[in-house]
Scaffold this active site. Structure first.
Site, PDB file in Angstrom:
ATOM      1  N   ALA A 184       0.867  -1.184   0.000  1.00  0.00           N
ATOM      2  CA  ALA A 184       0.000   0.000   0.000  1.00  0.00           C
ATOM      3  C   ALA A 184       0.896   1.224   0.000  1.00  0.00           C
ATOM      4  O   ALA A 184       1.867   1.307   0.757  1.00  0.00           O
ATOM      5  CB  ALA A 184      -0.902  -0.013   1.229  1.00  0.00           C
ATOM      6  N   GLY A 200       4.226   4.088   3.277  1.00  0.00           N
ATOM      7  CA  GLY A 200       3.941   2.824   2.588  1.00  0.00           C
ATOM      8  C   GLY A 200       3.921   1.686   3.588  1.00  0.00           C
ATOM      9  O   GLY A 200       4.409   1.835   4.717  1.00  0.00           O
ATOM     10  N   LYS A 201       3.327   0.584   3.233  1.00  0.00           N
ATOM     11  CA  LYS A 201       3.386  -0.621   4.069  1.00  0.00           C
ATOM     12  C   LYS A 201       2.963  -1.805   3.224  1.00  0.00           C
ATOM     13  O   LYS A 201       2.126  -1.664   2.328  1.00  0.00           O
ATOM     14  CB  LYS A 201       2.434  -0.484   5.269  1.00  0.00           C
ATOM     15  CG  LYS A 201       2.692  -1.454   6.405  1.00  0.00           C
ATOM     16  CD  LYS A 201       3.993  -1.178   7.128  1.00  0.00           C
ATOM     17  CE  LYS A 201       3.884  -1.282   8.596  1.00  0.00           C
ATOM     18  NZ  LYS A 201       4.922  -0.662   9.361  1.00  0.00           N
ATOM     19  N   GLY A 202       3.525  -2.956   3.497  1.00  0.00           N
ATOM     20  CA  GLY A 202       3.149  -4.123   2.716  1.00  0.00           C
ATOM     21  C   GLY A 202       3.439  -5.401   3.452  1.00  0.00           C
ATOM     22  O   GLY A 202       3.819  -5.375   4.636  1.00  0.00           O
TER      23      GLY A 202
END
Ligand code: NAD
Length: 427
Positions: A71, A116-118
């Site tokens: 994301a 961001g992050k994933g």
């Protein structure tokens, strides 16, 4: 993205997703500021969410396909930045919510990154070391079109570590035809990682706790502290506060807590990295449960293990006079409301544990400049950055008479919104 589009109410529910919490906090901060509603509406949504299938050849020759996400919430102040998790609870909504938190965390620190992050929906304990390597390399390849040292820079998070970042960087670099150390942070120092990155989030928690203790007019030598979680965040935080002169009376790991009202020698208790889950083996007068640790009669409570441990069920029983969040999201919105009513300050995660992303920023600067900083320089610059962010948040608390969490979000949102207003929405 059905739940991503739902609107939150003003009532504080006892349970909500990371995305709902992130949107609630955005709305609260926006209520204090005169920001273009269009910008707020934009910030309620991620810029992009990438969903990828990651095939893995298992050790027995069969193939399993895992789902991965990245994301990317906002990049108005610089490339997206945030961790990659390997965990069964990873969902699209969770990645979006956590990517929003990263936008605010970078902004409150005034570092030129967005959020961001994933992660991958996988239990890393089900993977051999070889499978973990193959999965990480393949994930890097699937994400390659969307990431890069000036686009989106992942980092370790739950279930990933420095070794995983080294594989990720290697896989990316092989395809690009040149070593691109700046594509991820949290790497081992020998391949472009920074000295002091591993203890940085805990160090920042201790620095912020020290400043908060001073702000409240207490003497750190007379201050008692309880820390939940003795890993990358909790252990360095406890040890540095011990060094500053505080009395750390309790620490815990997943198995339970150890308690000595006279104070523990925190350097003698093995951290998660030194010997996993060995806190309870330490010889002390009293053993407690993790729930009991949260309700101890101490001055400072530092939840530094997992999210959602301070809830509507236990917030009334917490006896600490100050809470400093080491973990990400340890306090639910409902508990937050109770602490506000009880006048217990809660210093939020986006400020307190931001030392991690700040030293990641230092790592990225070192990679782009092909220079390595000494540990002393990292510590000095981290101290400077933490004090600068602390002062900005403290000024909002003093001027607006808001909670520490609202103040941190106000600082962050002002910076992100100003950047959006200057750049403008593409018509
Ligand atoms: P870690 O795995 O190094 O340590 C976690 C510690 O918490 C261990 O001692 C473990 O035994 C304990 N623990 C696990 N489950 C528990 C439970 N149910 N009850 C009590 N204790 C439990 O993890 P970490 O990197 O220190 O991360 C802790 C928190 O801090 C997470 O919320 C993480 O997202 C956040 N955080 C980490 C970093 C980082 O760079 N490591 C940066 C910012 C925030």
């Amino acid at each position: 993205m059905s739940s991503a589009d739902s609107t939150e109410t003003d009532d504080v529910p006892t349970k909500e997703t990371a995305l709902e919490t992130a949107r609630r906090q955005l709305k609260r901060a926006a209520g204090h500021l005169d920001v273009d509603p269009g910008v707020i509406e934009r910030l309620r949504h991620p810029n992009q969410v990438h969903r990828v299938s990651v095939p893995l050849e298992r050790d027995d020759g069969t193939t399993t396909v895992y789902t991965g996400y990245r994301a990317q919430h906002d990049s108005v102040r610089g490339p997206y930045k945030g961790g990659l998790r390997y965990h069964l609870d990873v969902t699209e909504d969770e990645c979006i919510g956590l990517s929003m938190w990263m936008t605010w965390k970078c902004a409150v620190m005034d570092i030129p990154f967005g959020g961001g992050k994933g992660g991958i929906v996988v239990d890393p304990k089900d993977l051999s070391e070889e499978e973990r390597e193959r999965l990480t390399r393949r994930f890097a390849e699937e994400l390659r079109p969307f990431i890069g040292p000036t686009k989106d820079i992942p980092a370790p998070d739950m279930g990933t570590d420095a070794q995983a970042m080294a594989w990720f960087m290697d896989a990316y670099s092989m395809q690009e035809g040149e070593t691109q150390a700046g594509v991820v942070t949290g790497k081992p120092p020998v391949v472009g990682g920074s000295e002091g990155r591993d203890t940085a989030p805990g160090r920042s928690v201790a620095i912020i706790a020290r400043e908060a203790i001073d702000y409240l007019g207490w003497d750190i030598e007379d201050t008692t502290v309880a820390v939940q979680g003795f890993g990358s965040v909790g252990a360095p935080a406890a040890r540095l506060l011990d060094d500053y002169g505080a009395t750390v009376v309790a620490v815990s790991d997943v198995n339970g807590a150890i308690y000595d009202p006279e104070g523990l020698d925190t350097w003698d208790v093995p951290t998660h990295e030194e010997e996993p889950e060995a806190v309870m083996k330490h010889d002390v007068p009293q053993k407690l449960s993790n729930e009991e640790l949260l309700e101890l009669d101490v001055d400072v409570l530092i939840p530094a293990a997992i999210g959602n441990v301070l809830t509507a069920e236990n917030a009334h029983d917490v006896q600490a006079k100050l809470i400093v969040e080491g973990a990400n999201g340890p306090t639910t919105s409902a508990a937050d409301a109770i602490f506000e009513e009880r006048g217990i300050p809660v210093i939020p995660d986006i400020l307190a544990n931001a030392g991690g992303v700040t030293v990641s920023y230092f790592e990225w600067l070192q990679d782009l400049n092909h220079r390595a900083w000494s540990l002393e320089r990292v510590h000095e610059e981290l101290e400077t950055e933490m004090l600068r962010a602390w002062e900005a948040v403290r000024d909002e608390v003093d001027e607006r008479d808001v909670t520490w969490r609202d103040a941190a979000y106000i600082v962050a949102l002002q910076r992100v919104a100003a950047a959006h207003e200057h750049r403008g929405l593409w018509p």
